[in-house]
Design a protein around this motif. Structure first.
Motif, PDB file in Angstrom:
ATOM      1  N   LEU A  70       0.858  -1.185   0.000  1.00 44.32           N
ATOM      2  CA  LEU A  70       0.000   0.000   0.000  1.00 44.32           C
ATOM      3  C   LEU A  70       0.896   1.236   0.000  1.00 44.32           C
ATOM      4  CD1 LEU A  70      -2.732  -1.065   2.585  1.00 44.32           C
ATOM      5  CD2 LEU A  70      -2.847  -1.147   0.082  1.00 44.32           C
ATOM      6  N   ALA A  71       0.766   2.045  -1.036  1.00 40.33           N
ATOM      7  CA  ALA A  71       1.609   3.237  -1.171  1.00 40.33           C
ATOM      8  C   ALA A  71       1.210   4.288  -0.141  1.00 40.33           C
ATOM      9  CB  ALA A  71       1.467   3.806  -2.582  1.00 40.33           C
ATOM     10  N   ASP A  72       2.150   5.173   0.162  1.00 39.04           N
ATOM     11  CA  ASP A  72       1.886   6.220   1.149  1.00 39.04           C
ATOM     12  C   ASP A  72       0.664   7.045   0.780  1.00 39.04           C
ATOM     13  OD1 ASP A  72       3.953   5.564   2.854  1.00 39.04           O
ATOM     14  OD2 ASP A  72       5.383   6.973   1.962  1.00 39.04           O
ATOM     15  N   GLU A  73       0.533   7.405  -0.496  1.00 39.34           N
ATOM     16  CA  GLU A  73      -0.612   8.240  -0.886  1.00 39.34           C
ATOM     17  C   GLU A  73      -1.928   7.476  -0.728  1.00 39.34           C
ATOM     18  OE1 GLU A  73       1.339   6.854  -4.819  1.00 39.34           O
ATOM     19  OE2 GLU A  73       1.959   7.514  -2.804  1.00 39.34           O
ATOM     20  N   GLU A  74      -1.886   6.165  -0.873  1.00 39.31           N
ATOM     21  CA  GLU A  74      -3.098   5.363  -0.659  1.00 39.31           C
ATOM     22  C   GLU A  74      -3.462   5.311   0.826  1.00 39.31           C
ATOM     23  OE1 GLU A  74      -2.393   2.381  -4.492  1.00 39.31           O
ATOM     24  OE2 GLU A  74      -1.719   1.782  -2.489  1.00 39.31           O
ATOM     25  N   LEU A  75      -2.464   5.111   1.672  1.00 34.12           N
ATOM     26  CA  LEU A  75      -2.724   5.095   3.101  1.00 34.12           C
ATOM     27  C   LEU A  75      -3.198   6.462   3.589  1.00 34.12           C
ATOM     28  CD1 LEU A  75       0.429   3.077   4.177  1.00 34.12           C
ATOM     29  CD2 LEU A  75      -1.926   2.253   4.248  1.00 34.12           C
ATOM     30  N   ASP A  76      -2.579   7.523   3.100  1.00 33.90           N
ATOM     31  CA  ASP A  76      -2.943   8.867   3.533  1.00 33.90           C
ATOM     32  C   ASP A  76      -4.362   9.239   3.099  1.00 33.90           C
ATOM     33  OD1 ASP A  76      -0.468   9.212   4.701  1.00 33.90           O
ATOM     34  OD2 ASP A  76       0.401  10.218   2.958  1.00 33.90           O
ATOM     35  N   ALA A  77      -4.834   8.633   2.022  1.00 36.24           N
ATOM     36  CA  ALA A  77      -6.167   8.957   1.516  1.00 36.24           C
ATOM     37  C   ALA A  77      -7.284   8.349   2.346  1.00 36.24           C
ATOM     38  CB  ALA A  77      -6.293   8.506   0.061  1.00 36.24           C
ATOM     39  N   VAL A  78      -6.957   7.370   3.195  1.00 33.73           N
ATOM     40  CA  VAL A  78      -7.970   6.813   4.090  1.00 33.73           C
ATOM     41  C   VAL A  78      -8.348   7.882   5.102  1.00 33.73           C
ATOM     42  CG1 VAL A  78      -8.431   5.062   5.853  1.00 33.73           C
ATOM     43  CG2 VAL A  78      -7.138   4.460   3.795  1.00 33.73           C
ATOM     44  N   SER A 198     -12.317   0.803   0.679  1.00 32.97           N
ATOM     45  CA  SER A 198     -13.023   2.076   0.543  1.00 32.97           C
ATOM     46  C   SER A 198     -13.027   2.817   1.866  1.00 32.97           C
ATOM     47  CB  SER A 198     -14.457   1.867   0.040  1.00 32.97           C
ATOM     48  OG  SER A 198     -15.207   1.080   0.946  1.00 32.97           O
ATOM     49  N   SER A 199     -13.179   4.129   1.771  1.00 33.59           N
ATOM     50  CA  SER A 199     -13.147   4.976   2.961  1.00 33.59           C
ATOM     51  C   SER A 199     -14.018   6.195   2.736  1.00 33.59           C
ATOM     52  CB  SER A 199     -11.705   5.394   3.271  1.00 33.59           C
ATOM     53  OG  SER A 199     -11.645   6.189   4.437  1.00 33.59           O
ATOM     54  N   GLU A 200     -14.611   6.680   3.836  1.00 35.67           N
ATOM     55  CA  GLU A 200     -15.432   7.880   3.767  1.00 35.67           C
ATOM     56  C   GLU A 200     -15.180   8.755   4.986  1.00 35.67           C
ATOM     57  OE1 GLU A 200     -19.438   6.541   1.335  1.00 35.67           O
ATOM     58  OE2 GLU A 200     -19.467   6.499   3.523  1.00 35.67           O
ATOM     59  N   PRO A 201     -15.249  10.076   4.823  1.00 32.33           N
ATOM     60  CA  PRO A 201     -15.152  10.970   5.986  1.00 32.33           C
ATOM     61  C   PRO A 201     -16.501  11.052   6.686  1.00 32.33           C
ATOM     62  CG  PRO A 201     -15.357  12.252   3.977  1.00 32.33           C
ATOM     63  CD  PRO A 201     -15.328  10.815   3.546  1.00 32.33           C
ATOM     64  N   ILE A 202     -16.521  10.813   7.988  1.00 33.77           N
ATOM     65  CA  ILE A 202     -17.774  10.900   8.739  1.00 33.77           C
ATOM     66  C   ILE A 202     -17.658  11.847   9.924  1.00 33.77           C
ATOM     67  CG2 ILE A 202     -18.573   8.605   8.059  1.00 33.77           C
ATOM     68  CD1 ILE A 202     -17.606   7.586  10.790  1.00 33.77           C
ATOM     69  N   GLY A 203     -16.489  12.482  10.058  1.00 33.65           N
ATOM     70  CA  GLY A 203     -16.319  13.458  11.115  1.00 33.65           C
ATOM     71  C   GLY A 203     -15.797  12.902  12.414  1.00 33.65           C
ATOM     72  N   GLU A 204     -15.540  11.598  12.481  1.00 36.31           N
ATOM     73  CA  GLU A 204     -14.945  10.998  13.670  1.00 36.31           C
ATOM     74  C   GLU A 204     -14.146   9.782  13.239  1.00 36.31           C
ATOM     75  OE1 GLU A 204     -17.734   8.642  16.208  1.00 36.31           O
ATOM     76  OE2 GLU A 204     -19.255   9.612  14.977  1.00 36.31           O
ATOM     77  N   ARG A 205     -13.211   9.406  14.094  1.00 32.61           N
ATOM     78  CA  ARG A 205     -12.296   8.330  13.750  1.00 32.61           C
ATOM     79  C   ARG A 205     -12.099   7.432  14.970  1.00 32.61           C
ATOM     80  NH1 ARG A 205      -6.641   9.901  11.063  1.00 32.61           N
ATOM     81  NH2 ARG A 205      -8.111  10.444   9.415  1.00 32.61           N
TER      82      ARG A 205
END
Length: 369
Positions: A70-78, A198-205
């Motif tokens: 998994l490339a850095d840009e892929e991990l960072d995009a999560v 897949s990943s989505e922003p939901i405002g909490e982690r």
């Protein structure tokens, strides 16, 4: 709108996993999909490593195991969530088999690795249906919510020391299909597999930013030296050490019951008990109310489903899992824990393992904050 990579880096390496990105320096996160594997073929798990091509970036470590950095840009995009969608297609294995999705931590910069020599955590486990490649449906889908590991993907200290590789594993053999399935004579390809992250922003982690990998598919039975605390028992103690006090922690557990011989553990529902530091934190009996929802994807006649529907009571009398279904990932809260030595115990006191057959492969890791 759903985007595909490449994406802007949304979370900077130095941020706390619970913090929101600064609005003046970072654009809002967007949903995204990443095709990690696309119909990559698996081969006879007992045969020598095949010399068949794989897509760019994919490595075949064994006939039953593929991996991809998994490339850095892929991990960072999560962003805040992590979902895994697996699709397994029918080729020349018409029996039910075990499959896994895992994350491997490989020393930084290595071009490949020995899976037995690196730390891995299991993200999802599933059972293939009895599939006949000439009958529809010819594939089955599995979905996993792995949002609890989002902080692992953004752990700057871990990523400074390790590259993160995503694995998909499906063990199969073609021997029955070679004789029973038209078009499989002489073939050794057993399944194909796809994986979308897949990943989505939901405002909490997920808040758990400390990870302690403990076991990955460790043998767990009562007849094999070292597979339990003592021969004749199915009680396994797994120690771990916390360097600092933590305000909250959780144990993530995946296990499934196998042993298809007469009276085997595959067909016996047992009480399972989990303890942390001598205190019971969970008990469960595996299995669904019914396996009828997966009858459609079991296109090869078999002794599990038979020719007519079973009642819920019949299913509950013997099935620990359903061919075509996922195995549950159990997340067990423990609360605050002090620095120092701790233990997790998994106990299945009534397990018998008739004729010294069967196993409960055990995956465990701890998350804390």
């Amino acid at each position: 709108m759903r985007l595909t990579l490449p994406l802007l880096v949304v979370w900077t390496a130095c941020q706390d996993p619970g913090e929101s990105p600064p609005s003046d320096t970072t654009e809002p996160a967007e949903p995204f999909d990443l095709q990690v594997f696309d119909e990559v073929v698996f081969y006879d798990g007992y045969a020598g490593l095949v010399d068949e091509p794989v897509p760019d970036g994919v490595q075949r470590l064994r006939n039953d195991l593929i991996t991809r950095l998994l490339a850095d840009e892929e991990l960072d995009a999560v962003s805040d969530t992590l979902h895994l969608d697996v699709t397994i297609g029918a080729l020349c294995d018409n029996y039910d088999r075990l499959g896994h999705v895992a994350l491997a931590f490989v020393p930084k910069g290595e071009s490949t690795y020995d899976p037995a020599s690196v730390e891995r955590i299991e993200l999802g486990r599933f059972i293939t249906p009895f599939m006949h490649k000439n009958r529809d449906p010819k594939s089955v889908d599995y979905h996993f919510d792995a949002s609890n590991v989002v902080p692992v993907l953004h752990d700057t200290e871990r990523r400074g020391a390790f590259d993160l590789w995503m694995e998909l594993e499906v063990f199969g053999v073609p021997y029955a299909a070679n004789e029973e399935v038209l078009g499989c004579d002489g073939r050794n390809d057993v399944f194909d597999g796809s994986l979308v992250l897949s990943s989505e922003p939901i405002g909490e982690r997920a808040p758990f930013d400390t990870l302690l990998p403990l076991t990955y598919k460790a043998p767990f039975n009562n007849y094999q030296e070292g597979a339990s605390d003592a021969l004749g028992t199915t009680r396994k103690t797994v120690p771990f050490t916390l360097p600092d006090d933590v305000e909250d922690a959780q144990v993530v557990l995946i296990m499934s019951n196998h042993g298809a011989n007469a009276g085997g553990e595959e067909y016996e529902r047992r009480q399972h008990v989990v303890e942390v530091d001598g205190v019971e934190v969970m008990d469960f009996v595996p299995g669904r109310e019914s396996c009828e929802p997966w009858r459609e994807v079991n296109t090869q006649p078999n002794g599990i489903y038979g020719s007519s529907p079973r009642t819920d009571e019949e299913w509950q009398s013997f099935s620990n899992w359903c061919p075509g279904d996922v195995i549950d990932t159990r997340v067990i809260p423990t609360g605050a824990l002090d620095a120092g030595e701790h233990t997790i115990v998994v106990d299945v006191p009534d397990a018998e393992f008739v004729d010294a057959q069967g196993d409960f492969p055990l995956s465990l890791y701890v998350q804390a904050r």
